[in-house]
Motif scaffolding. Structure first.
Motif, short mmCIF file in Angstrom:
data_model
loop_
_atom_site.label_atom_id
_atom_site.label_comp_id
_atom_site.label_asym_id
_atom_site.label_seq_id
_atom_site.Cartn_x
_atom_site.Cartn_y
_atom_site.Cartn_z
N GLU A 1 0.83 -1.20 0.00
CA GLU A 1 0.00 0.00 0.00
C GLU A 1 0.86 1.25 0.00
N LEU A 2 1.91 1.25 0.85
CA LEU A 2 2.80 2.41 0.91
C LEU A 2 3.59 2.56 -0.39
N ALA A 3 4.03 1.43 -0.96
CA ALA A 3 4.77 1.47 -2.22
C ALA A 3 3.92 2.10 -3.32
N GLU A 4 2.63 1.77 -3.33
CA GLU A 4 1.73 2.34 -4.33
C GLU A 4 1.51 3.83 -4.09
N GLN A 5 1.36 4.24 -2.80
CA GLN A 5 1.17 5.65 -2.46
C GLN A 5 2.37 6.49 -2.87
N LEU A 6 3.57 5.91 -2.71
CA LEU A 6 4.81 6.65 -3.01
C LEU A 6 5.26 6.48 -4.46
N ASN A 7 4.44 5.76 -5.27
CA ASN A 7 4.80 5.50 -6.68
C ASN A 7 6.16 4.82 -6.80
N TYR A 8 6.41 3.85 -5.94
CA TYR A 8 7.67 3.12 -5.98
C TYR A 8 7.75 2.27 -7.24
N GLN A 9 8.91 2.33 -7.91
CA GLN A 9 9.18 1.51 -9.08
C GLN A 9 10.44 0.69 -8.85
N PRO A 10 10.40 -0.61 -9.07
CA PRO A 10 11.59 -1.44 -8.86
C PRO A 10 12.75 -1.01 -9.76
N ASN A 11 13.95 -1.11 -9.25
CA ASN A 11 15.16 -0.80 -10.02
C ASN A 11 15.62 -2.08 -10.71
N PHE A 12 15.13 -2.27 -11.94
CA PHE A 12 15.44 -3.51 -12.64
C PHE A 12 16.93 -3.63 -12.97
N MET A 13 17.58 -2.50 -13.22
CA MET A 13 19.01 -2.56 -13.54
C MET A 13 19.80 -3.07 -12.34
N ALA A 14 19.45 -2.59 -11.15
CA ALA A 14 20.15 -3.04 -9.94
C ALA A 14 19.91 -4.53 -9.72
N THR A 15 18.68 -4.96 -9.94
CA THR A 15 18.35 -6.38 -9.80
C THR A 15 19.12 -7.21 -10.81
N SER A 16 19.24 -6.67 -12.02
CA SER A 16 19.96 -7.37 -13.07
C SER A 16 21.42 -7.57 -12.69
N LEU A 17 22.04 -6.53 -12.18
CA LEU A 17 23.45 -6.62 -11.79
C LEU A 17 23.65 -7.60 -10.63
N LYS A 18 22.70 -7.62 -9.72
CA LYS A 18 22.81 -8.48 -8.54
C LYS A 18 22.60 -9.95 -8.89
N ASN A 19 21.59 -10.22 -9.73
CA ASN A 19 21.24 -11.60 -10.03
C ASN A 19 21.81 -12.12 -11.34
N ASN A 20 22.49 -11.24 -12.08
CA ASN A 20 23.04 -11.59 -13.39
C ASN A 20 21.94 -12.03 -14.35
N THR A 21 20.76 -11.48 -14.18
CA THR A 21 19.64 -11.72 -15.08
C THR A 21 18.76 -10.48 -15.09
N SER A 22 18.15 -10.20 -16.22
CA SER A 22 17.36 -8.97 -16.35
C SER A 22 15.87 -9.20 -16.48
N ASN A 23 15.49 -10.44 -16.79
CA ASN A 23 14.09 -10.75 -17.11
C ASN A 23 13.58 -9.88 -18.25
N VAL A 24 14.50 -9.58 -19.17
CA VAL A 24 14.18 -8.81 -20.37
C VAL A 24 14.69 -9.58 -21.58
N ILE A 25 13.86 -9.67 -22.61
CA ILE A 25 14.32 -10.25 -23.88
C ILE A 25 14.28 -9.16 -24.95
N GLY A 26 15.15 -9.28 -25.91
CA GLY A 26 15.22 -8.31 -27.00
C GLY A 26 14.69 -8.90 -28.29
#
Length: 336
Positions: free
Chosen positions: A41-66
């Motif tokens: 609820e708070l994340a939605e109120q604050l318009n929080y958006q996940p940092n996919f780039m940071a997640t990508s660097l940490k997990n060595n995966t982006s969950n993005v296909i080109g």
């Protein structure tokens, strides 16, 4: 510029650990439903958006296909993109779409851009002007899974998903022959695309099987509306006899249909036409266009399923596969 909200900001406001916020956002089983609800609820109120780039660097995966395709505007490729996006979305992947606009240099840049964005895999259909494949081999060299669809090259080892272009073309031309056509023109292209070669060979084989002479003067470089339109006038003004036209796409077929009608020819009474794609315009032109359905949506779905399986098992050796999907000749008003 306002700073983006982070997990730490949410944790501070709720007086809990950032790790708890992270796990709550991921619906971790060890986090209570009450905490998950408060965090979300708070994340939605604050318009929080996940940092996919940071997640990508940490997990060595982006969950993005080109994806690299020749043209967005082409009906076939637009249906392929729909199939790709639907499967990717269902599996939690985001998609970066790029187009080469039939330009080799742009295609190379698209590949480098996707690799720089650390995509997990790439789906690709090559441009008709591509005759050097080092940039595609670069994908493999970077350890990124690759699936080629529709316009493929055997110069690069990969999974392929295609239709039987040879059979589809042969079946279409054989139908024209069965309806009495003998002077059948081929509207294609002079490039080295494997699909074009296969469609031309299918055209030739149908004529050969029916013992109809193969005439070079009836094979034209005309794979666009404009080229087909002008080619028809060229043929008719030169009084070259034709009673049918087989084209490698619907755009060429519509160009030919328009020119024939303007010249005063009746379709299909004087000249029959068969296209290739089953685009929306093929159903609403007058008369409706006989064409070949490629089922682009299914091609996109199947190509994505294969790519995601490759991504999942990237460390395991799995033999490359070639998937051949069926086509259908749709008989409409431009053939007898």
């Amino acid at each position: 510029m306002k700073r983006a909200v982070t997990i730490k900001d949410i944790a501070k406001k709720l007086n809990i650990a950032p790790s708890t916020v992270s796990r709550a956002l991921k619906d971790h089983k060890n986090i209570s439903d009450a905490t998950k609800r408060k965090v979300k609820e708070l994340a939605e109120q604050l318009n929080y958006q996940p940092n996919f780039m940071a997640t990508s660097l940490k997990n060595n995966t982006s969950n993005v296909i080109g994806v690299v395709i020749p043209e967005f505007i082409h009906y076939f490729f637009s249906t392929v993109l729909s199939g790709i996006e639907d499967i990717a979305y269902d599996q939690g992947y985001r998609v970066i779409f790029t187009q080469s606009s039939e330009n080799y240099d742009r295609e190379v840049k698209n590949i480098h851009t996707l690799l720089a964005n650390r995509v997990d895999g790439i789906l690709m259909s090559i441009s008709k002007n591509t005759d050097n494949f080092e940039h595609i081999k670069c994908i493999k060299a970077n350890g990124v899974p690759l699936v080629l669809f529709d316009r493929i090259t055997k110069e690069v080892e990969a999974d392929y998903i295609v239709i039987n272009d040879f059979f589809a073309a042969k079946n279409a031309v054989s139908h024209l022959i069965k309806t009495g056509c003998k002077e059948i023109a081929f509207f294609g292209t002079l490039n080295n695309l494997l699909i074009t070669q296969n469609r031309k060979n299918g055209y030739k084989d149908a004529l050969r099987e029916a013992r109809i002479p193969i005439k070079k003067e009836l094979m034209f470089n005309a794979d666009s509306y404009e080229e087909a339109y002008s080619t028809v006038f060229q043929i008719l003004n030169s009084q070259t006899p034709i009673d049918a036209i087989f084209t490698v796409n619907d755009s060429s077929a519509i160009g030919a249909l328009t020119a024939l009608k303007e010249f005063g020819k009746r379709v299909p009474e004087d000249v029959s036409i068969i296209g290739f794609t089953d685009s929306m315009i093929s159903r609403v032109c007058e008369p409706p266009l006989t064409t070949i359905s490629q089922n682009g949506y299914k091609i996109g779905q199947e190509a994505t399923k294969i790519l995601l399986e490759r991504i999942k098992n990237n460390d395991d050796y799995i033999e490359y596969s070639t998937t051949v999907l069926k086509t259908e000749l749709l008989l409409r008003g431009t053939t007898k």
